[in-house]
Scaffold this motif. Structure first.
Motif, mmCIF file in Angstrom:
data_model
loop_
_atom_site.group_PDB
_atom_site.id
_atom_site.type_symbol
_atom_site.label_atom_id
_atom_site.label_comp_id
_atom_site.label_asym_id
_atom_site.label_seq_id
_atom_site.Cartn_x
_atom_site.Cartn_y
_atom_site.Cartn_z
ATOM 1 N N UNK A 76 0.377 -1.282 -0.081
ATOM 2 C CA UNK A 76 -0.229 0.252 0.419
ATOM 3 C C UNK A 76 0.916 1.097 0.223
ATOM 4 N N UNK A 77 1.986 1.302 0.671
ATOM 5 C CA UNK A 77 2.642 2.393 1.067
ATOM 6 C C UNK A 77 4.012 2.254 -0.051
ATOM 7 N N UNK A 78 4.190 1.233 -0.897
ATOM 8 C CA UNK A 78 4.952 1.500 -2.070
ATOM 9 C C UNK A 78 5.247 2.603 -2.652
ATOM 10 N N UNK A 79 4.344 2.046 -3.341
ATOM 11 C CA UNK A 79 4.275 3.715 -4.778
ATOM 12 C C UNK A 79 4.421 4.632 -4.080
ATOM 13 N N UNK A 80 3.573 5.300 -3.478
ATOM 14 C CA UNK A 80 3.767 6.624 -2.690
ATOM 15 C C UNK A 80 4.407 7.496 -2.204
ATOM 16 N N UNK A 81 5.620 6.776 -1.289
ATOM 17 C CA UNK A 81 6.472 6.952 -1.062
ATOM 18 C C UNK A 81 7.852 7.118 -1.711
ATOM 19 N N UNK A 82 7.771 5.858 -2.907
ATOM 20 C CA UNK A 82 8.864 6.198 -3.656
ATOM 21 C C UNK A 82 8.677 7.459 -4.649
ATOM 22 N N UNK A 83 7.179 7.518 -5.335
ATOM 23 C CA UNK A 83 6.609 8.894 -5.584
ATOM 24 C C UNK A 83 6.989 9.949 -5.087
ATOM 25 N N UNK A 84 6.566 10.362 -3.581
ATOM 26 C CA UNK A 84 7.391 11.493 -2.681
ATOM 27 C C UNK A 84 8.803 11.123 -2.740
#
Length: 284
Positions: free
Chosen positions: A257-265
């Protein structure tokens, strides 16, 4: 008596307009009021012009965000030789004695920002966010230092503005107060809370945070760390860019759930490197 300029950034201010402005006009310590309107779509401007002609009103044809709009007020205060600025959120109001307590207490040397106690809009309890800044035992002191307090109510001496500078324009909305608090620390100054000064922040019904809002706040946090002049650039890069990547992979071990959002950040913060570099250079 020192000259105080109260600065309010407004956007669709109508729900709080009367309560906010009346509380300042009833202050036992006099203050001029400067409102920067960020292109409201309601009747904010017309109501101020009609009902509060004593308010200094500046209208922007676009939403400048919180920091850049406040900077217009800072510039006005400096140009017109005010001694102190008092930032007040639009969804807020003050006790009549609030400003007087802020102005008259002796806080000692090296004070950069002074804040009142923040109660919620009911007036029955401390604002939830503000309560997190207060340690056990501090509330019995007349004033006490804190590492941070949000800019819903900030009293800043104009000499501090001249030394520390204005809000960094890299922060559009949120993060500018954290960045400024970091700069206050960098310059060897303190943030102080005055217990006798009371103000109210009407946001107790906004506790639910959407997923998008959560990750936007995370982005602002990491951007603030990247711009923090108390870190070396190498450390700032670790805190601002490497940290969200690390968080992404820690999240991925249990949930994607948090992988892509944190990479995007991380990539979004990295893309701000040039702006961060210039911000850090200017702030230092």
């Amino acid at each position: 008596m020192k000259k105080v300029l109260t600065i309010i950034v407004s956007y669709n201010f109508e729900p709080w307009l009367t309560k906010c402005l009346d509380s300042l006009l009833q202050s036992t310590y006099p203050t001029d009021i400067f409102v920067i309107d960020n292109a409201s779509s309601d009747h904010t401007v017309a109501r101020i012009q009609q009902d509060y002609p004593q308010v200094i009103l500046r209208q922007s044809d676009k939403n400048l965000g919180f920091g850049r709009a406040n900077n217009l007020g800072f510039d006005y205060a400096i140009t017109n030789r005010y001694d102190v600025v008092f930032l007040v959120n639009q969804d807020a109001w003050v006790q009549s004695s609030c400003l007087q307590h802020l102005m008259e207490e002796d806080y000692g040397p090296n004070v950069g920002i002074v804040s009142p106690m923040h109660y919620d809009g009911t007036g029955e309890q401390l604002d939830q966010g503000f309560a997190g800044y207060i340690k056990a035992g501090q509330a019995n002191l007349s004033s006490f230092p804190v590492p941070f307090v949000n800019a819903a109510f900030w009293l800043i001496p104009v000499p501090v503005l001249k030394q520390v500078g204005l809000f960094a324009p890299i922060f559009y909305h949120y993060g500018e107060d954290s960045d400024y608090a970091n700069r206050i620390k960098y310059h060897g100054m303190h943030l102080i809370v005055s217990r006798r000064a009371i103000a109210y922040h009407d946001r107790q019904n906004r506790n639910n945070v959407s997923r998008a809002q959560f990750f936007q706040r995370e982005y602002i946090y990491f951007l603030t760390e990247y711009a923090n002049v108390n870190h070396s650039f190498f450390s700032a890069f670790a805190y601002g860019v490497v940290a969200p990547i690390k968080k992404a992979f820690l999240r991925s071990s249990s949930s994607h759930a948090g992988l892509l959002p944190y990479l995007a950040i991380a990539f979004k913060v990295l893309a701000q490197t040039a702006a961060v570099y210039h911000t850090r250079k200017r702030n230092a």
